[in-house]
Design an enzyme around this catalytic site. Structure first.
Site, short mmCIF file in Angstrom:
data_model
loop_
_atom_site.label_atom_id
_atom_site.label_comp_id
_atom_site.label_asym_id
_atom_site.label_seq_id
_atom_site.Cartn_x
_atom_site.Cartn_y
_atom_site.Cartn_z
N TYR A 45 0.85 -1.20 0.00
CA TYR A 45 0.00 0.00 0.00
C TYR A 45 0.88 1.23 0.00
CZ TYR A 45 -4.99 0.13 -0.12
OH TYR A 45 -6.27 0.15 -0.59
N GLU A 47 -0.42 4.88 -0.56
CA GLU A 47 -1.17 6.12 -0.79
C GLU A 47 -0.25 7.33 -0.71
OE1 GLU A 47 -4.41 6.18 1.93
OE2 GLU A 47 -5.72 5.06 0.61
N ASP A 217 -6.63 12.86 -25.58
CA ASP A 217 -6.73 11.50 -25.03
C ASP A 217 -6.16 10.54 -26.07
OD1 ASP A 217 -7.44 8.99 -24.18
OD2 ASP A 217 -9.55 9.45 -23.85
N THR A 243 -4.29 5.36 -21.88
CA THR A 243 -4.21 4.04 -21.27
C THR A 243 -2.83 3.49 -21.59
OG1 THR A 243 -5.06 3.04 -23.29
CG2 THR A 243 -6.68 3.53 -21.58
N LYS A 246 -3.16 -0.51 -24.52
CA LYS A 246 -3.61 -0.67 -25.92
C LYS A 246 -2.36 -0.75 -26.82
CE LYS A 246 -8.02 1.29 -24.66
NZ LYS A 246 -8.97 2.40 -24.76
N ARG A 252 -2.90 -3.12 -17.76
CA ARG A 252 -4.12 -2.31 -17.65
C ARG A 252 -3.78 -1.14 -16.74
NH1 ARG A 252 -8.11 -5.23 -20.70
NH2 ARG A 252 -9.58 -3.58 -20.21
C1 LIG Z 1 -9.94 2.92 -23.96
C2 LIG Z 1 -10.15 4.37 -23.87
C3 LIG Z 1 -10.46 4.99 -22.67
C4 LIG Z 1 -10.83 4.25 -21.41
O1 LIG Z 1 -9.92 3.38 -20.93
P1 LIG Z 1 -10.37 2.25 -19.87
O2 LIG Z 1 -9.04 1.75 -19.42
O3 LIG Z 1 -11.19 1.28 -20.62
O4 LIG Z 1 -11.11 2.94 -18.78
C5 LIG Z 1 -10.58 6.37 -22.66
N1 LIG Z 1 -10.39 7.08 -23.77
C6 LIG Z 1 -10.09 6.51 -24.96
C7 LIG Z 1 -9.90 7.37 -26.15
C8 LIG Z 1 -9.98 5.14 -25.05
O5 LIG Z 1 -9.73 4.59 -26.22
#
Ligand SMILES: *Cc1c(COP(=O)(O)O)cnc(C)c1O
Length: 457
Positions: A45, A47, A217, A243, A246, A252
């Site tokens: 932990y 925080e 994003d 993220t 991907k 994750r």
């Molecule tokens: C996948 C994605 C997210 C969200 O990610 P999670 O890990 O599924 O919460 C946010 N914005 C975009 C553009 C994404 O492709």
């Protein structure tokens, strides 16, 4: 291991090995990333932030988190990074929380955000109305590409004047008008299903003329940006969120980065965002994930990863070309990234996705611009990050395109009932019929043979 869960794990491993994953948000992380996620670091932990923890015993955790931060800053060229967000959606929520006044705020009026709508390829967290945090706690105004898409359809396919590969499908003047008319405070842009390049400079011009924050994003394209095959928004945005699981091929997780431009706009932006992540929105960071993020960032700096990113885009281009020559209609007529959005028109995305799954090809059904129901959309979304990690190339893309075209030919006369109550029964009965379709099952066998030659990491 408990027998039941061990069995399920083994089945899922087999499924991943023997089928082709074309879901553009999925990938296979390296064994090192996997090992770190499953390591003892998950027992801790911590925080707070490095050297400012609420718990003892964080000597090594501090170094791990700092290493991840240093690598994120260097890879994306930013002065500030937070690697603690649990995933992409909480990362976006933290940014909104850090920079905006929500509804009911004691400080006064609720701020307005502008984002691209879901059916045009934006994400739920970009202000999707009524049901999401971003759409409920802030005033949200969305724009879409429905009009440009419709216009394109009425023109002859491939016509010179409307080649979307020269500028994309977004009407930047319309976006500007929406931002101005609603006195928006923040523009959040990033694609989950828009296959073309986003013009970061144009979004920045709009944000700068109305004094808005621009949040890029880059969840889907972070790995492509790291590999140098997709334009980075670093010069244009104030904040970048991503993220890590991907195209970046990590665990994750997610990161929030503040750019140099962001710090000029507000020197406190970094600490505002850190405070919004913790204690604003989250508790303890997932230290096992943080270590795996540090690992994937090291991997993303290698020449091998640059080669990978290039191949992802090249594979998507080949796959798109093959599908177009098989007379499929693609949103944007093609791709400039890792993903392809097929507009199936009369065939339902649900039916196509089910049939492809039976044939061993995993895709997801997806809205196309203007679609009303994300549950019964008329498209499927394809992407090449996972198959490219397995080492597949141009020849395999042609083979996969051939199978997809064949499956879609088999189901071309299936029509989803108009009446929504009958739809789920129709899909169930379709799946029963398709599960015994000889040709679909033969394709699944051919897919397994191909998959054997390209093992998952
Ligand atoms: C996948 C994605 C997210 C969200 O990610 P999670 O890990 O599924 O919460 C946010 N914005 C975009 C553009 C994404 O492709």
């Amino acid at each position: 291991m408990d027998k039941k869960i061990a069995q399920l794990l083994a089945s899922e491993e087999k499924r991943q090995k023997e089928t082709i994953t074309l879901i553009p948000s999925e990938n296979y992380a390296s064994a090192s990333v996997g090992r770190l996620v499953g390591s003892v670091l998950g027992n801790k932990y911590s925080e707070g932030y490095a050297n400012r923890r609420y718990y003892q015993g964080n000597k090594y955790i501090d170094s791990i988190e700092q290493l991840a931060i240093t690598r994120a800053k260097s890879l994306f060229g930013v002065p500030h990074a937070n690697v603690q967000p649990y995933s992409g959606s909480p990362a976006n929520s933290a940014v909104l929380m850090a920079l905006l006044e929500p509804c009911g705020s004691a400080q006064g009026k609720v701020n307005t955000i502008v984002g691209m709508n879901l059916s045009s390829g934006g994400h739920l967290t970009h202000g999707h109305p009524d049901i999401t945090f971003s759409g409920k706690f802030f005033k949200s105004v969305q724009f879409g590409i429905e009009e440009q898409y419709k216009k394109l359809q009425s023109d002859s396919v491939g016509s010179e004047t409307h080649d979307p590969l020269r500028g994309g499908l977004i009407d930047y003047d319309m976006v500007s008008g929406i931002v101005e008319a609603n006195s928006a405070k923040l523009i959040i842009i990033g694609s989950t299903a828009y296959p073309l390049i986003l013009n970061w400079q144009k979004f920045a011009e709009i944000a700068d003329s109305y004094g808005c924050y621009l949040v890029a994003d880059i969840s889907h394209v972070a790995g492509l940006i790291a590999a140098g095959v997709y334009p980075s928004p670093v010069k244009y945005a104030h904040v970048m969120t991503t993220t890590t699981h991907k195209t970046l091929r990590g665990p994750r997780g997610a990161m929030i980065m503040v750019t140099a431009k962001g710090l000029v706009k507000d020197p406190e932006m970094g600490s505002k965002i850190d405070r919004a992540v913790f204690p604003g929105l989250q508790g303890g960071p997932h230290d096992n994930t943080t270590a795996a993020i540090a690992q994937c960032l090291a991997e993303a700096e290698t020449p091998a990863f640059r080669k990978y990113g290039k191949q992802v885009v090249e594979n998507a281009r080949v796959l798109a070309e093959e599908l177009v020559s098989g007379s499929l209609k693609l949103v944007g007529n093609g791709t400039e990234s890792h993903l392809i959005l097929v507009d199936l028109q009369k065939v339902s995305g649900n039916v196509a996705a089910e049939a492809l799954e039976i044939a061993g090809i995993t895709v997801n059904r997806n809205s196309v611009p203007g679609d009303k129901s994300p549950f019964y959309p008329s498209g499927i979304r394809l992407g090449t990050p996972a198959v490219t990690t397995r080492g597949m190339g141009k020849r395999e893309m042609k083979q996969i395109a051939g199978w997809i075209l064949e499956v879609l030919e088999i189901i071309k006369d299936e029509r989803l009932p108009e009446e929504s109550k009958k739809r789920s029964d129709f899909i169930k009965s379709f799946v029963r019929r398709a599960s015994v379709n000889k040709r679909l099952l033969t394709i699944a066998k051919e897919v397994r043979t191909l998959c054997k030659r390209y093992p998952v990491p």
